[in-house]
Design an enzyme around this catalytic site. Structure first.
Site, PDB file in Angstrom:
ATOM      1  N   ASP A   1       1.099 -30.001  44.722  1.00  0.00           N
ATOM      2  CA  ASP A   1      -0.043 -29.819  45.603  1.00  0.00           C
ATOM      3  C   ASP A   1      -1.156 -30.755  45.117  1.00  0.00           C
ATOM      4  O   ASP A   1      -1.105 -31.262  43.988  1.00  0.00           O
ATOM      5  CB  ASP A   1      -0.493 -28.354  45.534  1.00  0.00           C
ATOM      6  CG  ASP A   1      -1.746 -28.097  46.350  1.00  0.00           C
ATOM      7  OD1 ASP A   1      -1.793 -28.537  47.519  1.00  0.00           O
ATOM      8  OD2 ASP A   1      -2.682 -27.473  45.813  1.00  0.00           O
TER       9      ASP A   1
ATOM     10  N   ASP B   1      -5.230 -30.549  45.961  1.00  0.00           N
ATOM     11  CA  ASP B   1      -6.510 -29.942  45.604  1.00  0.00           C
ATOM     12  C   ASP B   1      -6.309 -28.716  44.721  1.00  0.00           C
ATOM     13  O   ASP B   1      -5.585 -27.779  45.070  1.00  0.00           O
ATOM     14  CB  ASP B   1      -7.277 -29.551  46.873  1.00  0.00           C
ATOM     15  CG  ASP B   1      -7.525 -30.752  47.774  1.00  0.00           C
ATOM     16  OD1 ASP B   1      -7.773 -31.841  47.236  1.00  0.00           O
ATOM     17  OD2 ASP B   1      -7.443 -30.600  49.007  1.00  0.00           O
TER      18      ASP B   1
END
Length: 429
Positions: free
Chosen positions: A256, A258
């Site tokens: 991922d 953020d």
């Protein structure tokens, strides 16, 4: 298909390793780098080879001869005086009438050439260059491509913008025979002369839309400095070189963005807000060096909401790649979902306001990457800081690891660095 290998280098940057043989003959784990190249080509039924030699030519021809001992046909083009990286095209124009490979003789590679050739034929340009991320983009020429592979910019070291994607010319090229007519039309090939392949041939092709880039995470490394030479030898011994050939199933760590790679700031809307988390680059570098593909898989609803354009998102990712590259780390590919089904935002983009198969926790991004890069999802990991990340990983059949407080994965770690230490340490055990 004929493979032309530029094997006339002197290897001035690696003189401390060997000064008695031409650079392509410097041994790696007991075998010249040129022999490693030829074995990779032979394994894929590319057996007709033209070696362009110069410096200490006899050392090369005495070792390989006509290629019969390797089951290949090797011929030679000897440059009596150096003609640069493209001067040999003057002689090649009369010897080649079909697509051909042009390879630098001083790089270690093990790649699936069938994929490379298929891409070149699909693009239909005069030339296709093999591009990849590397650990030192700050001192490499950066190639900028459109989604269809067309190269639209070529940034030499002195020309780089502030932020750039880590996409570097690897020294492997495919040419169509039309390249010779193009060069003649641009005043070349009238006589033997010294030419620079990158600056006088490849980069000028951009103006006519004839240059394409084939992006791959496969193993291609310049062994031109003592440090890189030792790294390549380690990679040969560990099996990493051959394992990265895309004919073989790959293992990947999906990350991922953020809150996993960079600091979480809510909806990240500008490059100014992109700031790597502590130790994130070092963690990714550890995964790179251990042979894992590192692939970004991120939801970006800011596109659907109309808060960020594709160009602005590219700039955000360019900054991320630049910051990682400064620490010797890289991601092999970036996949993002632009969709967001909820409506009612000022400036929203209707084409992205749909239910899709790629918005995590759905696994579409991971499935796309697996198709593109021959990834064995059961041997791969999804790592992130949210339940949506864990859901996508589980739906794709990956193992999952939550970081920075996420507890719903198969494993959980305080930081990305702890996960990387766990994964790489487990493999060494």
């Amino acid at each position: 298909m004929i493979a032309v290998i530029m094997a006339g280098g002197k290897g001035t940057r690696i003189a401390s390793v060997s000064t008695e043989v031409p650079k392509p003959m410097i041994p790696l784990c007991g075998k010249p780098v040129l022999e490693w190249q030829l074995e990779c080509l032979k394994a894929q039924n590319i057996t007709e080879i033209l070696l362009v030699t110069g410096h200490l030519h006899q050392v090369i021809s005495d070792y390989f001869g006509d290629g019969s001992r390797m089951g290949m046909q090797i011929s030679y083009l000897v440059e009596e005086s150096p003609l640069g990286t493209a001067g040999a095209f003057y002689y090649l124009k009369d010897r080649l009438d079909g697509d051909f490979l042009l390879l630098n003789g001083d790089v270690m590679f093990d790649v699936d050439f069938a994929r490379f050739v298929q891409a070149h034929q699909h693009y239909g340009g005069a030339a296709t260059i093999f591009t990849h991320p590397n650990q030192h983009p700050y001192d490499s020429a950066i190639v900028v491509c459109k989604e269809n592979g067309q190269v639209v910019n070529w940034l030499h070291k002195e020309e780089k913008r502030e932020w750039y994607a880590n996409r570097v010319n690897a020294g492997l090229h495919l040419f169509s025979p039309g390249i010779f007519e193009w060069m003649k039309a641009h005043g070349m090939l009238q006589k033997p002369e010294k030419l620079d392949l990158d600056r006088q041939v490849l980069k000028p092709l951009l103006a006519d839309g004839l240059l394409y880039g084939y992006q791959s995470p496969e193993y291609v490394k310049d062994m031109g400095t003592p440090e890189r030479y030792e790294m390549v030898q380690r990679d040969i011994r560990s099996g990493l070189v051959s394992a990265r050939n895309l004919a073989n199933p790959q293992k990947a760590v999906f990350l991922d963005r953020d809150g996993t790679i960079n600091k979480y700031v809510g909806f990240l809307r500008s490059a100014e807000q992109m700031e790597l988390l502590p130790q994130a680059a070092q963690a990714i570098r550890k995964l790179n060096e251990a042979g894992w593909l590192v692939i970004l898989a991120t939801n970006q609803p800011v596109l659907a909401r109309g808060e960020v354009s594709e160009e602005e998102l590219t700039e955000i990712h360019n900054k991320m790649e630049t910051l990682l590259g400064k620490e010797g780390a890289y991601v092999d590919a970036i996949y993002y979902c632009p969709h967001h089904p909820d409506k009612g935002f000022a400036g929203e983009r209707p084409e992205y306001k749909i239910e899709c198969s790629c918005r995590k926790p759905k696994p579409g991004l991971l499935f796309r990457a697996a198709q593109d890069y021959h990834i064995d999802l059961k041997k791969s990991w999804m790592v992130g800081d949210s339940a949506a990340d864990m859901g996508a990983g589980k739906a794709a059949g990956c193992k999952t690891a939550g970081v920075y407080g996420e507890k719903s994965g198969d494993e959980s770690f305080a930081t990305l660095a702890e996960f990387a230490a766990f994964l790489c340490g487990r493999e060494k055990a």
